[in-house]
Design an enzyme around this catalytic site. Structure first.
Site, PDB file in Angstrom:
ATOM      1  N   ASP A 226      43.922  74.275  15.022  1.00  0.00           N
ATOM      2  CA  ASP A 226      42.903  73.495  15.839  1.00  0.00           C
ATOM      3  C   ASP A 226      43.671  73.182  17.131  1.00  0.00           C
ATOM      4  OD1 ASP A 226      40.474  72.013  15.716  1.00  0.00           O
ATOM      5  OD2 ASP A 226      41.420  70.187  16.215  1.00  0.00           O
ATOM      6  N   GLU A 276      59.346  84.581   7.806  1.00  0.00           N
ATOM      7  CA  GLU A 276      60.488  84.121   6.636  1.00  0.00           C
ATOM      8  C   GLU A 276      59.733  84.464   5.523  1.00  0.00           C
ATOM      9  OE1 GLU A 276      62.022  80.259   7.694  1.00  0.00           O
ATOM     10  OE2 GLU A 276      62.223  80.015   5.274  1.00  0.00           O
TER      11      GLU A 276
HETATM   12  C1  NOJ Z   1      38.128  71.740  17.312  1.00  0.00           C
HETATM   13  C2  NOJ Z   1      37.269  71.595  15.931  1.00  0.00           C
HETATM   14  O1  NOJ Z   1      36.784  72.987  15.656  1.00  0.00           O
HETATM   15  C3  NOJ Z   1      36.442  70.715  16.177  1.00  0.00           C
HETATM   16  O2  NOJ Z   1      35.290  70.601  15.134  1.00  0.00           O
HETATM   17  C4  NOJ Z   1      37.001  69.454  16.328  1.00  0.00           C
HETATM   18  O3  NOJ Z   1      36.092  68.223  16.633  1.00  0.00           O
HETATM   19  C5  NOJ Z   1      37.954  69.420  17.304  1.00  0.00           C
HETATM   20  N1  NOJ Z   1      38.881  70.633  17.473  1.00  0.00           N
HETATM   21  C6  NOJ Z   1      38.979  68.133  17.273  1.00  0.00           C
HETATM   22  O4  NOJ Z   1      39.822  68.199  16.352  1.00  0.00           O
END
Ligand code: NOJ
Length: 558
Positions: A226, A276
């Protein structure tokens, strides 16, 4: 004409048993499971890990190489799990670690890879380390794991800088100190319940090393990362020149908060951890980043050979329905990303975007079916492009966005923090329909009385998986046929792309030694770019013709 029958494929001399011998992830098709909306095994109206396990045979039939599971870790769910309170456990809403192990074992038996969603830019305000930081003194080691700073102005009433949070409002919230007085501020690029980690503190890198290994030891095949252009902020946290623009676009425009050079060291380290594990057991792990940066060239830096294996190429999903626009975006991706030695990671839908059927139908006359026809065509285009592809649950059913959810059921923090429905993401997250004529459409084991966590509209009946499987003209069959062909035709997946001359509204290219994909972005029929019979088409496709809003694949003698 939908797909060649099995014996026709053999006439063309193509072995259905073609086995890939290269790195599996380079042209994998991964299915995104949004766990809370996939399948509910407990009857509470919320999907869970046992539900995912029950749905694996369906995904096997569809023919995907792997799944990416949206976050299922303990979380107060302010941003549906993207606010993680404990990175090494399962939220009771979704199951427990024993259930996770069962899911892994079942996926392994079916040959389906499993990717987890890891959230390293921020955690939850319920995370033990953030609670500790709140209870600790300014300047303490506990606060140094986050970005705590004194405010500006009289008595520090103003935030430390002018940055906006992505989901609305300032990127800083003020805490109350132990003496009951307003004190320092902490940084959160999303909601206040998602404090950003301070990656300049080596303890954070060490902690995520532990988290990666925890899940790798449980057998996962990799991670979707993310906000992978996040993590590091400018060391001085200075004001942004144009905070309004940073906020409005939802893109990673704030050059001080995103895309700092140090982040690449993190990906080099994570890649080394993956290698690894590969050295131990020969199984390649995959790191795929959610990278939102302004240009394809900057994007390419994240997929250098010792960094992430892949990064979602979101430009495709932002491209309007237009042949020239698609040609430009695909060409840029091929030049910049494929130039690194990686492969492009194509995506048309995910849990943050308006679904393609609705998106491509927006400017089309109501009831014309154009949105659905274009979404089918776009899918065949994507699946013919060199590289990997991600399919978001429900995309294979042609599910439209639910655009009329009432305000009082919306859960997206974007709505609650901005008061606007503009970018609200609930509409693509409504629980999937599986069977039957009324909600909950077989989504839950709990019976007909169960209310799903977001209400399903009546018209979901038309899109139930049961119906899709029974109808050979469905989206589902087109996706399944395309995935089968990807598995059997050596021209598809990784490899070369060459544009063909074509009529103005038509985009046509050849893969390898003669697989042609053409898409008619217009509404009037065009001439097929090559003689012959299509292998697979997104809609009825008479010989020699490519109707409007249709894509087709041909094997040609070029
Ligand atoms: C991107 C994720 O896809 C989304 O759903 C989320 O709200 C934001 N990052 C924050 O983590």
């Amino acid at each position: 004409m939908q797909a060649l029958r099995r014996h026709d494929r053999q006439v063309l001399g193509v072995s259905l048993q073609h086995v890939r011998t290269h790195h599996w992830w380079r042209d994998a098709v991964i299915y995104q499971v949004y766990v809370r909306s996939f399948l509910d095994s407990t009857g509470d109206g919320i999907g869970d890990l046992a539900g995912v396990r029950a749905g694996l045979p369906y995904l096997k039939k569809l023919g995907v190489d792997g799944i990416w599971l949206s976050p299922f870790f303990p979380s107060p769910q302010h941003d549906h799990g993207y606010d993680v309170a404990d990175y090494c456990d399962v939220d009771p809403v979704f199951g427990d670690l024993a259930e996770f192990d069962l899911l892994m074992a079942a996926a392994r038996r079916l040959g389906i890879k499993v990717l987890l969603d890891i959230v390293p830019n921020h955690c939850s305000s319920e995370h033990a380390w953030f609670r500790e930081a709140l209870a600790a003194e300014p300047g303490s080691e506990a606060r140094a794991r986050f970005h705590f700073a004194e405010g500006r102005g009289v008595d520090g009433e103003e935030p430390p800088n002018n940055w906006h949070a992505m989901f609305g409002g300032p990127a800083w919230s003020r805490v109350t100190e132990a003496d009951g007085r307003p004190g320092q501020w902490y940084l959160h690029m999303f909601t206040p319940e998602q404090p950003d980690w301070n990656w300049r503190n080596p303890e954070i890198a060490a902690e995520f090393d532990r988290v990666l290994r925890f899940w790798l030891d449980r057998g996962v095949d990799g991670f979707r990362i993310d906000v992978a252009a996040g993590l590091y902020k400018h060391p001085e946290l200075p004001d942004s020149d144009d905070p309004e623009a940073d906020y409005r676009t939802r893109d990673a425009i704030n050059q001080l908060a995103w895309n700092q050079p140090e982040v690449h060291d993190v990906w080099r380290h994570w890649r080394a951890v993956c290698e690894e594990y590969t050295a131990r057991d020969g199984r390649e792990r995959l790191l795929v980043g959610e990278v939102s940066v302004p240009t394809a060239r900057e994007h390419a830096e994240y997929v250098r050979s010792d960094e992430l294996h892949q990064a979602f190429f979101f430009d495709l999903l932002r491209t309007p329905w237009d042949a020239d626009a698609f040609r430009k975006v695909v060409s840029e991706a091929m030049a910049d990303i494929a130039g690194t030695g990686s492969t492009v990671t194509w995506v048309l839908n995910n849990h943050d975007q308006v679904r393609t059927v609705t998106r491509y139908g927006e400017a089309a006359p109501e009831g014309s079916g154009l949105g659905a026809a274009r979404a089918r065509a776009a899918a065949l285009l994507m699946l013919a492009l060199p590289g990997a592809a991600y399919v978001y649950q429900g995309e294979e059913l042609g599910l439209p966005e639910v655009v009329d959810l009432p305000d009082d059921v919306l859960t997206d923090p974007i709505f609650h923090r901005t008061g606007s429905r503009m970018h609200v993401r609930d509409g693509c997250r409504v629980p999937l329909p599986w069977s039957g004529q009324a909600s909950p459409f077989g989504f839950t084991t709990g019976g007909d009385g169960v209310r799903t966590w977001l209400p399903q509209p009546e018209w979901f009946a038309e899109y139930a998986t049961e119906r899709a499987l029974a109808d050979t003209r469905s989206f589902w069959h087109m996706y399944r046929d395309a995935l089968q062909l990807r598995g059997s035709l050596p021209q598809l997946g990784e490899g070369t792309l060459r544009w063909l001359d074509s009529e103005p509204d038509v985009l046509a290219f050849v893969r390898g030694d003669g697989l042609v994909c053409a898409v008619n972005f217009g509404t009037a029929p065009a001439t097929a770019p090559v003689p012959g019979t299509p292998l697979l088409a997104s809609g009825p496709c008479p010989a020699g013709e490519l109707p409007g809003a249709t894509a087709a694949w041909w094997l040609a003698d070029l």
